[in-house]
Design an enzyme around this catalytic site. Structure first.
Site, PDB file in Angstrom:
ATOM      1  N   GLU A 205       0.807  -1.219   0.000  1.00  0.00           N
ATOM      2  CA  GLU A 205       0.000   0.000   0.000  1.00  0.00           C
ATOM      3  C   GLU A 205       0.842   1.273   0.000  1.00  0.00           C
ATOM      4  O   GLU A 205       0.341   2.357   0.272  1.00  0.00           O
ATOM      5  CB  GLU A 205      -0.965  -0.028   1.182  1.00  0.00           C
ATOM      6  CG  GLU A 205      -1.931  -1.201   1.070  1.00  0.00           C
ATOM      7  CD  GLU A 205      -2.900  -1.319   2.217  1.00  0.00           C
ATOM      8  OE1 GLU A 205      -2.805  -0.505   3.159  1.00  0.00           O
ATOM      9  OE2 GLU A 205      -3.753  -2.217   2.170  1.00  0.00           O
ATOM     10  N   LYS A 337     -15.633  -1.486   2.359  1.00  0.00           N
ATOM     11  CA  LYS A 337     -14.907  -2.012   1.203  1.00  0.00           C
ATOM     12  C   LYS A 337     -15.934  -2.583   0.232  1.00  0.00           C
ATOM     13  O   LYS A 337     -16.594  -3.582   0.537  1.00  0.00           O
ATOM     14  CB  LYS A 337     -13.923  -3.111   1.630  1.00  0.00           C
ATOM     15  CG  LYS A 337     -12.752  -2.612   2.464  1.00  0.00           C
ATOM     16  CD  LYS A 337     -11.886  -3.780   2.914  1.00  0.00           C
ATOM     17  CE  LYS A 337     -10.608  -3.295   3.597  1.00  0.00           C
ATOM     18  NZ  LYS A 337      -9.819  -4.432   4.153  1.00  0.00           N
TER      19      LYS A 337
END
Length: 425
Positions: A205, A337
């Site tokens: 990330e 999400k």
């Protein structure tokens, strides 16, 4: 004019070099919406099913040609001719077509790609940006970013058990300034790590993945970087953690191998409480494992009045799981999400349920991302006030920050940055 005339899916690659699904939806007036589906490394057991081919001779079994075929075949056959502006009806049709509780037959990655591409096509046909089309006239709140600047756990090859160490620039006046503050701390941290002889390679990330010895070691480096960048920890910039503790919950114990700790659920809560006493931590995600309801209740009773306790694996963006958590008094925040539940409609339902229960919501990426910046628009559309989309490196992460900057420009004087309004206690 907004009737669907074509749906086409293809197999593309995500930020980890793994296959994922991308879908194009074309409408009668010629407008087109495109969406690419993300995927996670640490996934909750209760998530909707991401369909993979399993053919070891191709992409090591991670191909998504079956999901692509489901879109180009069964889903397209049933949706062509439908009105793209009827999002709820279209999502419901796909859920019923799949016929399983976890979207395991067609695949959540197939269904989500179509769901998001339909919304984007409809927004384009209505000459509206996606955040306005989904959120209406009231969509104007720019979220505080959770910027993941040190990676551990499943996102890095180092001994740190906790998966993400994040900074939150709450004192910024706007999203543009928040991104600048985060970038300055990120680059300052890189210098500090390098000066200490530590690696500055980045994880999935975009955060650094140094060979640090403990959680506190990581937090101390971050505090030093915040101060050296000219900011005040606990005032200008707060800290956030994603423990992803399901990954190290084994046999009823939290086995933090990197630190040589084996903690009972009560000891795990005490461990997190001590961190919150010593550091300006605003938010903890998945501090307890996904099915450790007793641990979650104790954590919420202990810290819930002053710390945001985010359920990711606990809730998996699923209204049914969230309702159970609300009833049990577990957590006080929902991580959102889109690929955990698999349609835009169900995602928005979960956010509304959280809001009614006075739970906060945090719009989130996955560790396997693409250049698709849909979640930036959804964060503004829902006015959720927080977004988690990685570090200040890797174009798959920066695509979301850059889109937020553009949205802020479009909103002009009506834009609001959530800032310190998200603080608890």
């Amino acid at each position: 004019m907004t009737a669907i005339i074509d749906i086409f899916a293809r197999e593309i690659l995500d930020s980890r070099g793994n296959p994922t699904v991308e879908v194009d939806v074309t409408l009668e007036d010629g407008t087109m919406g495109r969406a690419a589906v993300p995927s996670g490394a640490s996934t909750g057991a209760h998530e909707a099913v991401e369909k993979r081919d399993g053919d070891k001779a191709r992409y090591l079994g991670k191909g998504v040609l079956e999901a692509v075929a489901a879109v180009n075949g069964e889903i397209a056959e049933n949706l062509i001719g439908e009105d793209a502006t009827e999002q709820v009806a279209i999502d419901r049709m796909m859920i019923e077509l799949d016929g399983t509780p976890n979207k395991g037959r067609l695949g959540a990655n197939a269904i989500l790609g179509v769901s998001l591409a339909v919304a984007k096509a409809a927004a384009e046909a209505c000459s509206q940006p996606l955040y306005r089309y989904v959120g209406g006239a009231g969509a104007r709140v720019l979220p505080v970013p959770m910027m993941n600047i040190i990676n551990g756990g499943e996102h890095a090859d180092n001994p740190i058990d906790i998966q993400e160490f994040m900074i939150m620039p709450v004192a910024a006046e706007n999203i543009r300034e928040a991104v600048r503050m985060g970038s300055e701390v990120f680059h300052t941290l890189k210098k500090e790590l390098s000066s200490a002889g530590l690696a500055t390679g980045v994880g999935d990330e975009g955060g650094f993945a140094p060979n640090l010895s403990s959680t506190r070691d990581a937090l101390d480096f971050i505090l030093k970087a915040i101060e050296k960048a000219g900011y005040q920890p606990g005032d200008d910039i707060m800290l956030a953690l994603d423990c992803a503790s399901t990954e190290y919950f084994k046999g009823g114990k939290y086995e933090m191998a990197g630190e040589g700790k084996s903690l009972s659920p009560a000891e795990n809560v005490a461990y997190l409480e001590a961190l919150c006493n010593d550091y300006p931590i605003l938010s903890i995600e998945d501090g307890c494992a996904e099915d450790d309801w007793d641990g979650w209740k104790l954590l919420t009773d202990t810290l819930g009045g002053r710390v945001q306790l985010v359920g990711d694996d606990l809730f998996v963006t699923n209204p049914a799981r969230l309702a159970e958590g609300i009833a049990k008094g577990c957590g006080n925040s929902l991580l959102v999400k889109v690929n955990q539940i698999g349609t835009l409609t169900e995602t928005l339902d979960a956010v509304r349920m959280a809001d009614r229960a006075r739970y906060t919501s945090v719009m989130s990426h996955r560790s396997g991302e693409t250049e698709d910046a849909t979640i930036a628009d959804l964060a503004v559309a829902t006015n959720c006030g927080q977004i988690k989309t990685g570090s200040l490196a890797r174009s798959d992460r920066l695509a979301k920050y850059n889109q937020l900057i553009r949205i802020e420009e479009m909103l002009g004087a009506t834009a609001e940055y959530a800032g310190k309004s998200i603080l608890r206690g």
